[in-house]
Structure formats: structure tokens, C-alpha cells
Scaffold this active site. Structure first.
Site, PDB file in Angstrom:
ATOM      1  N   TYR A 107       0.051  47.667  40.220  1.00 15.95           N
ATOM      2  CA  TYR A 107       0.774  46.962  41.277  1.00 15.95           C
ATOM      3  C   TYR A 107       0.681  45.460  41.077  1.00 15.95           C
ATOM      4  O   TYR A 107      -0.083  44.976  40.242  1.00 15.95           O
ATOM      5  CB  TYR A 107       0.234  47.356  42.655  1.00 15.95           C
TER       6      TYR A 107
ATOM      7  N   HIS B 212      -3.996  66.113  34.006  1.00 14.03           N
ATOM      8  CA  HIS B 212      -4.447  64.734  33.827  1.00 14.03           C
ATOM      9  C   HIS B 212      -3.638  64.000  32.746  1.00 14.03           C
ATOM     10  O   HIS B 212      -3.292  62.836  32.912  1.00 14.03           O
ATOM     11  CB  HIS B 212      -5.930  64.689  33.445  1.00 14.03           C
TER      12      HIS B 212
ATOM     13  N   ARG C  14       0.032  69.928  37.968  1.00 12.74           N
ATOM     14  CA  ARG C  14      -1.000  68.907  38.086  1.00 12.74           C
ATOM     15  C   ARG C  14      -1.855  68.886  36.810  1.00 12.74           C
ATOM     16  O   ARG C  14      -2.637  69.788  36.566  1.00 12.74           O
ATOM     17  CB  ARG C  14      -1.843  69.259  39.302  1.00 12.74           C
TER      18      ARG C  14
ATOM     19  N   LYS D 210      -4.272  45.540  36.601  1.00 11.89           N
ATOM     20  CA  LYS D 210      -4.158  45.510  38.071  1.00 11.89           C
ATOM     21  C   LYS D 210      -3.746  46.901  38.549  1.00 11.89           C
ATOM     22  O   LYS D 210      -2.589  47.164  38.871  1.00 11.89           O
ATOM     23  CB  LYS D 210      -3.168  44.416  38.518  1.00 11.89           C
TER      24      LYS D 210
ATOM     25  N   ARG E 201       2.169  39.650  34.287  1.00 16.74           N
ATOM     26  CA  ARG E 201       0.928  40.440  34.412  1.00 16.74           C
ATOM     27  C   ARG E 201       1.259  41.899  34.687  1.00 16.74           C
ATOM     28  O   ARG E 201       0.591  42.803  34.191  1.00 16.74           O
ATOM     29  CB  ARG E 201       0.039  39.861  35.513  1.00 16.74           C
TER      30      ARG E 201
END
Ligand SMILES: Cc1ncc(COP(=O)(O)O)c(C=O)c1O
Length: 285
Positions: free
Chosen positions: A37, A106, A104, A150, A56
Site C-alpha cells: 500500500y 500460499h 486457498r 510497504k 515506492r
């Protein structure tokens, strides 16, 4: 201030309000924190440091091996479209996840498209030049080893603030200690002053703050020397001035650490000078 429901948003290619956004429970941002984000401040409809924030974001995306179907310029123009000149201060949040896969797993999904959400919200600048300053406490840095990304996986940062809250220091700050050195705070970068020399930790496994960079440039334009080293706890306790930087709180003075006053126990003259220079920069943005 508008209520959250009517905040302007851009979700997977369409403009809408934030309340119209509907994200799948199988989104990897929700399931795994597989997401990054940004938050870009804007003043009177003008973004500050947008180029650096988007750069960034692109670096965070590259580091998690996620490519977006939007260019830098596309994102810049969406950010601008979400602003209103009527608002004094706004924040544009950009959230990108690795998308949705029915199973689902990883490992990265094979076909998923990234989920992208941008929205803007008004905010009040938390303080002005007469700001009184905050208290801070040392805490062990519990975060992972890639703090330069981030990522929305902020558990170490959250636990740091929760520990402060549980100790009755809700409005105070944590100073994160790694290998005996203080590296940053859970949502900001660190600066300290001793004998008119300014110190800030190097960009070595910390988040490269856009505000840090703007302040470093202001210091280079000033007569002060800057040394990029991470201070020890003892150096910070004996500092003349300490402040933290981030895009929302700007330059936030720390006037006491572990209950011990820093300098005169008030925001210091070098903070004051750089804070004023930062306000001028905002006015020009
Ligand atoms: C851990 C950390 N360090 C530093 C910063 C400051 O970054 P910026 O100045 O770009 O807001 C942030 C901002 O969220 C942060 O989370």
C-alpha cells in the site's frame, strides 16, 4: 468532513464511492496479507511527493513480484481525480493485493488479477508550529526482515502500538530497537540532534520514508551536518532534539523518552526551523 460512505474511490478500473466497493473473502490481501500500500498527502487539491510515493509503490510491487495493469501515469491521474480542491488536507490511500483465487494456497496464484483500490479521505493536520511534542518508549523491533517493503502485513507495528496502549500510552510513540540500535518508529522515521549535528538511521532494512527524504533534502540545503547512522538508546536519551517523520504527522517532536526529558523538554530550534521549511514546501506543492 464527508462520511466514509461517500468517499471517492477507484476499484479495479472503475470510479465509485468507498461504500460501493466489495472485496472477495478469498482475496489474498484478506487471507494472507499478500498486499502492499501507499498513502499520499494532498493540500488544497495538490499532491505532495506523489512521484516518490508512486515510485515506492512500484518498488514494493517489484519486490513482491506483482505486476499491475496500470502505468505510473495512470496511477498518478487516478490519484489526482480523487482529490477535491475544497478540502484543505486529504490522504489518497492505494491498496494493491495479489487478487482472488478460489483455492486457498500460499504459493502465488496462477491466473489471478491484482485487486487495486484507491480512495481519498479528508484529514486534519494533527499539529501546528506550537505543537507540544510527544513522549516515546523503547520497544524491541518484532517486524520481519524486509521492512523496506510497504506491505499491509503490519502485525509487528500493530503490536508495538497495542503495547503502548495497554501501558496507558495511547498517544505516545514506540522507538523500535534492533541489535541494540534504534531504527525507526512503527509508522515513522527517526531523526535526532546532538551538538547541532543531525542523525538519522540509514536506509538499511527500514521503510524509505518520503517525508524522511524531503527532510534530508531540506537539511542538505541548510547549514546543518547530517550523519546517516542508527543511534543507540543512550545517544537518544542524551540527544538535544528528537523528532519522527511521516506523510500524515509530518515532523513530530519527541520531548521525552522513557520519561526522561529530551533537551529542554520542548520542541527544539532545529525541529522548528525544518518544520517551517517543510510548511513552505507544502505551500509550494
Ligand atoms: C515503518 C514506517 N516507517 C516510516 C514511515 C514514513 O513514511 P512516509 O514518510 O513515506 O509516510 C512509515 C509510514 O507509514 C512507516 O510505516
Amino acid at each position: 468532513m464527508s462520511d466514509d460512505k461517500s468517499l471517492p474511490a477507484f476499484y479495479n478500473g472503475e470510479f465509485m464511492t468507498l461504500s460501493q466497493v466489495s472485496i472477495s473473502p478469498m482475496d489474498r490481501g484478506f487471507l494472507f496479507g499478500d498486499s502492499v500500500y501507499e498513502v499520499v498527502p494532498a493540500f488544497h487539491g495538490q499532491l505532495l511527493g506523489a512521484h516518490e510515493h508512486l515510485q515506492r509503490l512500484m518498488q514494493s510491487l517489484a519486490k513482491i513480484d506483482l505486476s499491475l495493469p496500470y502505468s505510473f501515469d495512470d496511477l498518478m491521474s487516478v490519484c489526482q481525480s480523487l482529490l477535491s480542491e475544497q478540502q484543505t488536507c486529504e490522504l489518497v490511500y492505494i491498496q494493491v493485493t495479489r487478487g482472488v483465487e478460489a483455492i486457498r494456497k500460499h504459493r502465488f496464484p496462477v491466473t489471478a488479477e491484482p485487486t487495486i483500490l484507491l480512495y481519498s479521505q479528508p484529514y486534519d493536520v494533527p499539529f501546528a508550529l506550537d505543537y507540544q511534542g510527544s513522549h516515546a518508549y523503547f520497544q524491541e523491533d518484532l517486524r520481519w526482515q524486509k521492512c523496506e517493503i510497504k506491505t499491509t502485513s503490519l502485525m509487528g507495528n500493530i503490536l508495538a502500538y497495542q503495547q503502548l496502549y495497554q501501558q496507558g500510552h495511547e498517544n505516545d510513540e514506540a522507538l523500535l530497537v534492533r541489535d541494540e540500535l534504534v531504527v525507526e518508529a512503527p509508522s515513522s522515521n527517526l531523526f535526532m540532534v546532538k551538538d547541532k549535528v543531525i542523525y538519522t538511521p540509514p536506509l538499511d532494512n527500514i521503510l524509505a520514508g518520503v517525508t524522511r527524504d524531503l527532510v534530508v533534502k531540506l537539511i542538505h540545503k541548510s547549514s546543518f551536518d547530517l550523519k546517516e547512522i542508527s543511534p543507540s538508546k543512550a545517544m537518544l536519551l542524551n540527544a538535544d532534539e528528537v523528532w519522527l517523520t511521516n506523510s500524515i504527522e509530518e515532523l513530530k517532536p519527541i520531548i521525552a523518552i522513557e520519561g526522561k526529558s529530551i533537551g529542554s523538554g520542548k520542541p527544539g530550534p532545529i525541529w522548528q526551523q525544518l518544520f517551517s521549511a517543510y510548511q513552505e514546501l507544502k505551500a509550494k506543492s
